[in-house]
Motif scaffolding. Structure first.
Motif, PDB file in Angstrom:
ATOM      1  N   GLU A  66       0.846  -1.205   0.000  1.00 61.20           N
ATOM      2  CA  GLU A  66       0.000   0.000   0.000  1.00 61.20           C
ATOM      3  C   GLU A  66       0.876   1.249   0.000  1.00 61.20           C
ATOM      4  O   GLU A  66       0.562   2.226  -0.693  1.00 61.20           O
ATOM      5  N   ARG A  67       1.953   1.202   0.760  1.00 61.23           N
ATOM      6  CA  ARG A  67       2.867   2.346   0.838  1.00 61.23           C
ATOM      7  C   ARG A  67       3.518   2.595  -0.523  1.00 61.23           C
ATOM      8  O   ARG A  67       3.605   3.735  -0.979  1.00 61.23           O
ATOM      9  N   ARG A  68       3.944   1.509  -1.196  1.00 67.66           N
ATOM     10  CA  ARG A  68       4.556   1.680  -2.522  1.00 67.66           C
ATOM     11  C   ARG A  68       3.560   2.260  -3.527  1.00 67.66           C
ATOM     12  O   ARG A  68       3.913   3.095  -4.352  1.00 67.66           O
ATOM     13  N   GLU A  69       2.309   1.828  -3.460  1.00 74.70           N
ATOM     14  CA  GLU A  69       1.299   2.379  -4.371  1.00 74.70           C
ATOM     15  C   GLU A  69       1.077   3.860  -4.101  1.00 74.70           C
ATOM     16  O   GLU A  69       0.928   4.652  -5.027  1.00 74.70           O
ATOM     17  N   ARG A  70       1.090   4.240  -2.813  1.00 72.36           N
ATOM     18  CA  ARG A  70       0.936   5.657  -2.444  1.00 72.36           C
ATOM     19  C   ARG A  70       2.145   6.462  -2.936  1.00 72.36           C
ATOM     20  O   ARG A  70       1.989   7.583  -3.405  1.00 72.36           O
ATOM     21  N   ILE A  71       3.343   5.871  -2.837  1.00 77.75           N
ATOM     22  CA  ILE A  71       4.547   6.536  -3.340  1.00 77.75           C
ATOM     23  C   ILE A  71       4.412   6.762  -4.842  1.00 77.75           C
ATOM     24  O   ILE A  71       4.717   7.849  -5.346  1.00 77.75           O
ATOM     25  N   ARG A  72       3.929   5.750  -5.559  1.00 76.75           N
ATOM     26  CA  ARG A  72       3.712   5.906  -7.011  1.00 76.75           C
ATOM     27  C   ARG A  72       2.759   7.067  -7.296  1.00 76.75           C
ATOM     28  O   ARG A  72       2.985   7.864  -8.208  1.00 76.75           O
ATOM     29  N   GLU A  73       1.677   7.151  -6.542  1.00 78.29           N
ATOM     30  CA  GLU A  73       0.714   8.246  -6.721  1.00 78.29           C
ATOM     31  C   GLU A  73       1.366   9.600  -6.480  1.00 78.29           C
ATOM     32  O   GLU A  73       1.153  10.536  -7.256  1.00 78.29           O
ATOM     33  N   TYR A 119      13.563   4.471   0.950  1.00 79.46           N
ATOM     34  CA  TYR A 119      14.561   3.949   0.009  1.00 79.46           C
ATOM     35  C   TYR A 119      14.295   2.478  -0.321  1.00 79.46           C
ATOM     36  O   TYR A 119      14.393   2.063  -1.473  1.00 79.46           O
ATOM     37  N   ARG A 120      13.949   1.684   0.690  1.00 75.11           N
ATOM     38  CA  ARG A 120      13.630   0.265   0.446  1.00 75.11           C
ATOM     39  C   ARG A 120      12.382   0.139  -0.436  1.00 75.11           C
ATOM     40  O   ARG A 120      12.333  -0.690  -1.331  1.00 75.11           O
ATOM     41  N   ASP A 121      11.370   0.970  -0.162  1.00 76.76           N
ATOM     42  CA  ASP A 121      10.143   0.926  -0.967  1.00 76.76           C
ATOM     43  C   ASP A 121      10.384   1.386  -2.404  1.00 76.76           C
ATOM     44  O   ASP A 121       9.694   0.942  -3.326  1.00 76.76           O
ATOM     45  N   LEU A 122      11.341   2.287  -2.589  1.00 75.35           N
ATOM     46  CA  LEU A 122      11.611   2.820  -3.924  1.00 75.35           C
ATOM     47  C   LEU A 122      12.359   1.837  -4.815  1.00 75.35           C
ATOM     48  O   LEU A 122      12.254   1.913  -6.044  1.00 75.35           O
ATOM     49  N   ASP A 175      -4.102   1.741 -17.246  1.00 73.06           N
ATOM     50  CA  ASP A 175      -4.370   1.225 -15.913  1.00 73.06           C
ATOM     51  C   ASP A 175      -3.054   0.588 -15.465  1.00 73.06           C
ATOM     52  O   ASP A 175      -2.546  -0.301 -16.153  1.00 73.06           O
ATOM     53  N   SER A 176      -2.501   1.004 -14.332  1.00 72.07           N
ATOM     54  CA  SER A 176      -1.181   0.525 -13.917  1.00 72.07           C
ATOM     55  C   SER A 176      -1.121  -0.992 -13.786  1.00 72.07           C
ATOM     56  O   SER A 176      -0.072  -1.595 -13.941  1.00 72.07           O
ATOM     57  N   SER A 226      -0.397 -11.841 -10.179  1.00 69.44           N
ATOM     58  CA  SER A 226       0.346 -11.341  -9.007  1.00 69.44           C
ATOM     59  C   SER A 226       0.652  -9.852  -9.064  1.00 69.44           C
ATOM     60  O   SER A 226       1.041  -9.269  -8.060  1.00 69.44           O
ATOM     61  N   HIS A 227       0.534  -9.233 -10.238  1.00 68.15           N
ATOM     62  CA  HIS A 227       0.837  -7.808 -10.458  1.00 68.15           C
ATOM     63  C   HIS A 227       2.311  -7.476 -10.247  1.00 68.15           C
ATOM     64  O   HIS A 227       2.673  -6.323 -10.078  1.00 68.15           O
ATOM     65  N   VAL A 228       3.177  -8.485 -10.259  1.00 72.66           N
ATOM     66  CA  VAL A 228       4.622  -8.289 -10.155  1.00 72.66           C
ATOM     67  C   VAL A 228       5.125  -7.770 -11.499  1.00 72.66           C
ATOM     68  O   VAL A 228       4.692  -8.227 -12.556  1.00 72.66           O
TER      69      VAL A 228
END
Length: 193
Positions: free
Chosen positions: A5-12, A37-40, A78-79, A122-124
């Protein structure tokens, strides 16, 4: 908040700001800069952003105000379905789905440095050249036709076909079949339902 969820928010936040500082992301999400940094890391590997001094920025962004649609049909990507091409010179193109991505890939094949898409289940993020494609499954995903879904593993794609039909194809086979199918139907562009 879960890491996904955090990574998706970072993308936004990156899409909204076009360039975002690590410290701003840390404050906005209430986590340490090391966590950011880890999420990025996986986001940077997707190729649509690059690391800059103290932050990240969109690759090849020509105009902060622009919100381009699919490079092939113009539809808003759509991502979860997007197919991304990184061309020579770090220019990036995004297609709304594997259908348009494969067709565009065949148009610019000599200029492609990297191509990525997402596994349908899996959306990977995966290499488009090593992906397996299901052409024309019975399930409707709400994008271009004939539908093309990407999978990281051949076995998973095979199980999907047993439940939802379609043809299993490698990258070169998918491009060949899709372009032939489009030529046979004398179809210019994408059909949207």
């Amino acid at each position: 908040m879960l890491p996904t969820e955090r990574r998706e928010r970072i993308r936004e936040l990156i899409r909204e700001g076009r360039h975002v500082k690590i410290s701003d992301l840390s404050r906005a999400l209430g986590v340490s800069e090391m966590t950011i940094y880890r999420d990025l890391k996986p986001i940077l590997e997707e190729g649509w952003v690059k690391k800059t001094y103290g932050g990240v920025t969109l690759v090849g962004e020509e105009s902060p105000a622009s919100d381009p649609g699919c490079v092939y049909c113009g539809r808003k990507p759509d991502s979860r379905l997007a197919y991304r091409l990184v061309l020579q010179g770090q220019r990036m193109e995004t297609a709304c789905c594997s259908h348009c991505g494969l067709l565009r890939h065949s148009q610019v094949k000599g200029q492609v440095a990297q191509a990525i898409c997402r596994d349908f289940i899996s959306h990977v993020t995966i290499s488009a050249l090593r992906a397996w494609y299901v052409l024309d499954p019975e399930v409707y995903i709400g994008c271009c036709r004939p539908q093309v879904l990407s999978f990281e593993q051949r076995e998973v794609a095979g199980r999907f076909i047993r439940g939802f039909g379609g043809s299993l194809l490698s990258f070169p086979e998918a491009i060949q079949q899709l372009t032939q199918k489009m030529e046979q139907e004398k179809y210019r562009g994408c059909e949207h339902s």
